[in-house]
Design a protein around this motif. Structure first.
Motif, PDB file in Angstrom:
ATOM      1  N   MET A   1      41.840  67.033  25.128  1.00 28.02           N
ATOM      2  CA  MET A   1      42.823  67.155  24.011  1.00 28.02           C
ATOM      3  C   MET A   1      44.139  67.234  24.554  1.00 28.02           C
ATOM      4  O   MET A   1      44.369  68.324  25.378  1.00 28.02           O
ATOM      5  CB  MET A   1      42.355  68.423  23.036  1.00 28.02           C
ATOM      6  N   VAL A   2      44.895  66.495  24.157  1.00 28.86           N
ATOM      7  CA  VAL A   2      46.332  66.368  24.562  1.00 28.86           C
ATOM      8  C   VAL A   2      47.431  66.668  23.558  1.00 28.86           C
ATOM      9  O   VAL A   2      47.217  66.179  22.566  1.00 28.86           O
ATOM     10  CB  VAL A   2      46.597  65.035  25.164  1.00 28.86           C
ATOM     11  N   SER A   3      48.347  67.523  23.908  1.00 22.67           N
ATOM     12  CA  SER A   3      49.319  67.532  22.868  1.00 22.67           C
ATOM     13  C   SER A   3      50.277  66.343  22.761  1.00 22.67           C
ATOM     14  O   SER A   3      50.588  65.812  23.871  1.00 22.67           O
ATOM     15  CB  SER A   3      50.590  68.875  23.741  1.00 22.67           C
ATOM     16  N   LEU A   4      50.352  65.838  21.535  1.00 18.16           N
ATOM     17  CA  LEU A   4      51.236  64.770  21.304  1.00 18.16           C
ATOM     18  C   LEU A   4      52.718  64.895  21.265  1.00 18.16           C
ATOM     19  O   LEU A   4      53.380  63.916  21.484  1.00 18.16           O
ATOM     20  CB  LEU A   4      50.706  64.035  19.995  1.00 18.16           C
ATOM     21  N   ALA A   5      52.978  66.082  21.486  1.00 23.35           N
ATOM     22  CA  ALA A   5      54.444  66.305  21.760  1.00 23.35           C
ATOM     23  C   ALA A   5      54.933  66.367  23.215  1.00 23.35           C
ATOM     24  O   ALA A   5      55.968  65.830  23.539  1.00 23.35           O
ATOM     25  CB  ALA A   5      54.898  67.689  20.843  1.00 23.35           C
ATOM     26  N   THR A   6      54.079  66.624  23.902  1.00 21.23           N
ATOM     27  CA  THR A   6      54.594  67.124  25.573  1.00 21.23           C
ATOM     28  C   THR A   6      53.722  66.244  26.385  1.00 21.23           C
ATOM     29  O   THR A   6      54.112  66.302  27.742  1.00 21.23           O
ATOM     30  CB  THR A   6      54.479  68.560  25.764  1.00 21.23           C
ATOM     31  N   GLY A   7      52.599  65.655  26.030  1.00 22.12           N
ATOM     32  CA  GLY A   7      51.498  65.234  26.751  1.00 22.12           C
ATOM     33  C   GLY A   7      50.852  66.142  27.725  1.00 22.12           C
ATOM     34  O   GLY A   7      50.093  65.762  28.601  1.00 22.12           O
ATOM     35  N   GLN A   8      50.862  67.396  27.677  1.00 25.38           N
ATOM     36  CA  GLN A   8      50.125  68.563  28.248  1.00 25.38           C
ATOM     37  C   GLN A   8      48.500  68.476  27.659  1.00 25.38           C
ATOM     38  O   GLN A   8      48.360  68.431  26.673  1.00 25.38           O
ATOM     39  CB  GLN A   8      51.019  69.806  28.135  1.00 25.38           C
ATOM     40  N   VAL A   9      47.824  68.747  28.639  1.00 27.42           N
ATOM     41  CA  VAL A   9      46.352  68.721  28.526  1.00 27.42           C
ATOM     42  C   VAL A   9      46.049  70.119  27.795  1.00 27.42           C
ATOM     43  O   VAL A   9      46.370  71.119  28.526  1.00 27.42           O
ATOM     44  CB  VAL A   9      45.436  68.431  29.637  1.00 27.42           C
ATOM     45  N   THR A 177      45.842  74.105  13.556  1.00 27.04           N
ATOM     46  CA  THR A 177      46.288  72.800  14.424  1.00 27.04           C
ATOM     47  C   THR A 177      45.183  71.565  14.173  1.00 27.04           C
ATOM     48  O   THR A 177      44.110  71.653  13.578  1.00 27.04           O
ATOM     49  CB  THR A 177      45.752  73.164  16.045  1.00 27.04           C
ATOM     50  N   VAL A 178      46.070  70.421  14.064  1.00 24.13           N
ATOM     51  CA  VAL A 178      45.340  69.136  13.854  1.00 24.13           C
ATOM     52  C   VAL A 178      45.104  68.232  15.104  1.00 24.13           C
ATOM     53  O   VAL A 178      46.180  68.141  15.806  1.00 24.13           O
ATOM     54  CB  VAL A 178      46.275  68.356  12.681  1.00 24.13           C
ATOM     55  N   ALA A 196      53.676  63.626  13.176  1.00 26.24           N
ATOM     56  CA  ALA A 196      53.650  65.144  13.848  1.00 26.24           C
ATOM     57  C   ALA A 196      52.381  65.725  13.893  1.00 26.24           C
ATOM     58  O   ALA A 196      52.001  66.864  13.927  1.00 26.24           O
ATOM     59  CB  ALA A 196      54.621  65.998  13.178  1.00 26.24           C
ATOM     60  N   VAL A 197      51.331  64.912  14.259  1.00 25.22           N
ATOM     61  CA  VAL A 197      49.952  65.356  14.609  1.00 25.22           C
ATOM     62  C   VAL A 197      50.026  66.147  15.879  1.00 25.22           C
ATOM     63  O   VAL A 197      50.733  65.954  16.902  1.00 25.22           O
ATOM     64  CB  VAL A 197      48.843  64.299  14.725  1.00 25.22           C
ATOM     65  N   ASP A 198      49.489  67.400  15.804  1.00 25.84           N
ATOM     66  CA  ASP A 198      49.581  68.269  17.146  1.00 25.84           C
ATOM     67  C   ASP A 198      48.945  67.748  18.288  1.00 25.84           C
ATOM     68  O   ASP A 198      49.509  67.854  19.368  1.00 25.84           O
ATOM     69  CB  ASP A 198      48.704  69.505  16.716  1.00 25.84           C
ATOM     70  N   GLY A 202      40.759  60.685  23.062  1.00 23.94           N
ATOM     71  CA  GLY A 202      40.436  59.377  22.786  1.00 23.94           C
ATOM     72  C   GLY A 202      40.576  58.626  24.153  1.00 23.94           C
ATOM     73  O   GLY A 202      41.202  59.086  25.169  1.00 23.94           O
ATOM     74  N   TYR A 203      40.072  57.494  24.418  1.00 24.96           N
ATOM     75  CA  TYR A 203      40.094  56.551  25.388  1.00 24.96           C
ATOM     76  C   TYR A 203      41.547  56.451  26.108  1.00 24.96           C
ATOM     77  O   TYR A 203      41.781  55.996  27.233  1.00 24.96           O
ATOM     78  CB  TYR A 203      39.207  55.400  25.523  1.00 24.96           C
ATOM     79  N   LEU A 204      42.498  56.257  25.031  1.00 24.80           N
ATOM     80  CA  LEU A 204      43.746  56.110  25.745  1.00 24.80           C
ATOM     81  C   LEU A 204      44.494  57.201  26.423  1.00 24.80           C
ATOM     82  O   LEU A 204      45.130  57.011  27.284  1.00 24.80           O
ATOM     83  CB  LEU A 204      44.703  55.804  24.177  1.00 24.80           C
ATOM     84  N   LEU A 205      43.871  58.299  26.109  1.00 20.25           N
ATOM     85  CA  LEU A 205      44.511  59.755  26.844  1.00 20.25           C
ATOM     86  C   LEU A 205      43.560  59.941  27.751  1.00 20.25           C
ATOM     87  O   LEU A 205      44.168  60.918  28.600  1.00 20.25           O
ATOM     88  CB  LEU A 205      44.591  60.604  25.576  1.00 20.25           C
ATOM     89  N   GLY A 206      42.413  59.631  27.918  1.00 22.81           N
ATOM     90  CA  GLY A 206      41.567  59.984  29.105  1.00 22.81           C
ATOM     91  C   GLY A 206      40.246  59.811  28.613  1.00 22.81           C
ATOM     92  O   GLY A 206      39.690  60.276  27.685  1.00 22.81           O
ATOM     93  N   ARG A 207      39.416  59.442  29.849  1.00 20.91           N
ATOM     94  CA  ARG A 207      37.922  59.080  29.631  1.00 20.91           C
ATOM     95  C   ARG A 207      37.165  60.183  30.106  1.00 20.91           C
ATOM     96  O   ARG A 207      37.623  60.984  30.727  1.00 20.91           O
ATOM     97  CB  ARG A 207      37.530  57.813  30.024  1.00 20.91           C
ATOM     98  N   PRO A 208      35.868  60.428  29.321  1.00 19.39           N
ATOM     99  CA  PRO A 208      34.935  61.558  29.616  1.00 19.39           C
ATOM    100  C   PRO A 208      34.898  61.333  31.374  1.00 19.39           C
ATOM    101  O   PRO A 208      34.678  60.398  31.736  1.00 19.39           O
ATOM    102  CB  PRO A 208      33.787  61.190  29.009  1.00 19.39           C
TER     103      PRO A 208
END
Length: 236
Positions: A1-9, A177-178, A196-198, A202-208
């Motif tokens: 789960m990644v912050s959509l504001a900062t990119g931080q995991v 939190t959403v 402004a989803v928190d 998903g695969y775009l952000l990182g795969r298992p």
């Protein structure tokens, strides 16, 4: 789960895989366990394995594990989770939207010692069925996870966009939190950031992955792609 504001995991979700894989998908194993009356046993075993492994994560974020109401009602759950090598404040329990809750009052009482210990509650697959907001209104979760079927194609569907905007507005009012699930394309990510989803996953952000070398990359914030159809980056 990644912050959509900062990119931080911010955290990870523990997924179950069974060996050998050709004996059925994970949901088949859990379905078999339910028919055999062993749902609680299998869910607890999966959670213990995942949370033991999570102690080695190089980031201080949370770990989400999936539990059915039956497992959440087990009287020894708070004691078990508190005994694991990861602090309860780093644990999120996810209740799937597809799971029937026969007695919300009883479930709320069962959740109290977990939440008092610092464990957070997420309602998973929000929007996938009629019970979503009943779960949310009756259980007062900390996190709402929007189902991937409502995220796929959101950039081209005004109705999906309006629904997500409404969930975000509700969450802001309730201080929740959403998290958007199943983000697969840069265009979807762009809309979710605009709304402004928190956070997202998903695969775009990182795969298992279960590789510790991959986990090391989670220390660095992700660089979000711009709105294009270029190949999606993954955490490697």
């Amino acid at each position: 789960m990644v912050s959509l504001a900062t990119g931080q995991v911010l955290g990870v979700e523990a997924l179950s895989r069974f060996v050998p894989a050709d004996r059925g998908a994970p949901q088949d194993w859990f379905s078999d366990a339910a028919r055999a009356g062993r749902t609680v046993h299998l869910e607890l075993r999966a959670a213990v394995v995942a949370l033991d492994a999570a102690a080695a994560l190089p980031v201080p974020g949370y770990v989400a594990v999936n539990f059915s109401p039956a497992t959440l009602l087990w009287s020894g759950l708070a004691r078990l989770l508190s005994s694991l090598p990861i602090h309860p404040s780093r644990i999120v329990v996810e209740l799937t939207e597809h799971t029937t809750v026969p007695d919300y009052a009883r479930l709320t009482r069962a959740l109290r010692p977990l939440r008092n210990a610092g464990i957070r509650l997420a309602v998973d697959d929000a929007g996938a069925g009629y019970a979503t907001f009943r779960h949310i209104l009756r259980l007062s979760p900390d996190i709402i996870k929007i189902d991937r079927t409502l995220i796929s194609g959101i950039d081209a569907d005004p109705a999906l966009r309006a629904f997500t905007a409404a969930v975000v507005a509700f969450a802001r009012e309730m201080r929740l939190t959403v998290i958007a699930e199943g983000i697969a394309r840069p265009a979807e990510l762009a809309v979710l950031r605009e709304l402004a989803v928190d956070a997202g996953q998903g695969y775009l952000l990182g795969r298992p992955t279960s590789r510790s070398d991959d986990w090391l990359a989670w220390r660095r914030p992700l660089r979000f792609p711009d709105l294009s159809d270029s190949p999606a980056p993954t955490v490697k």
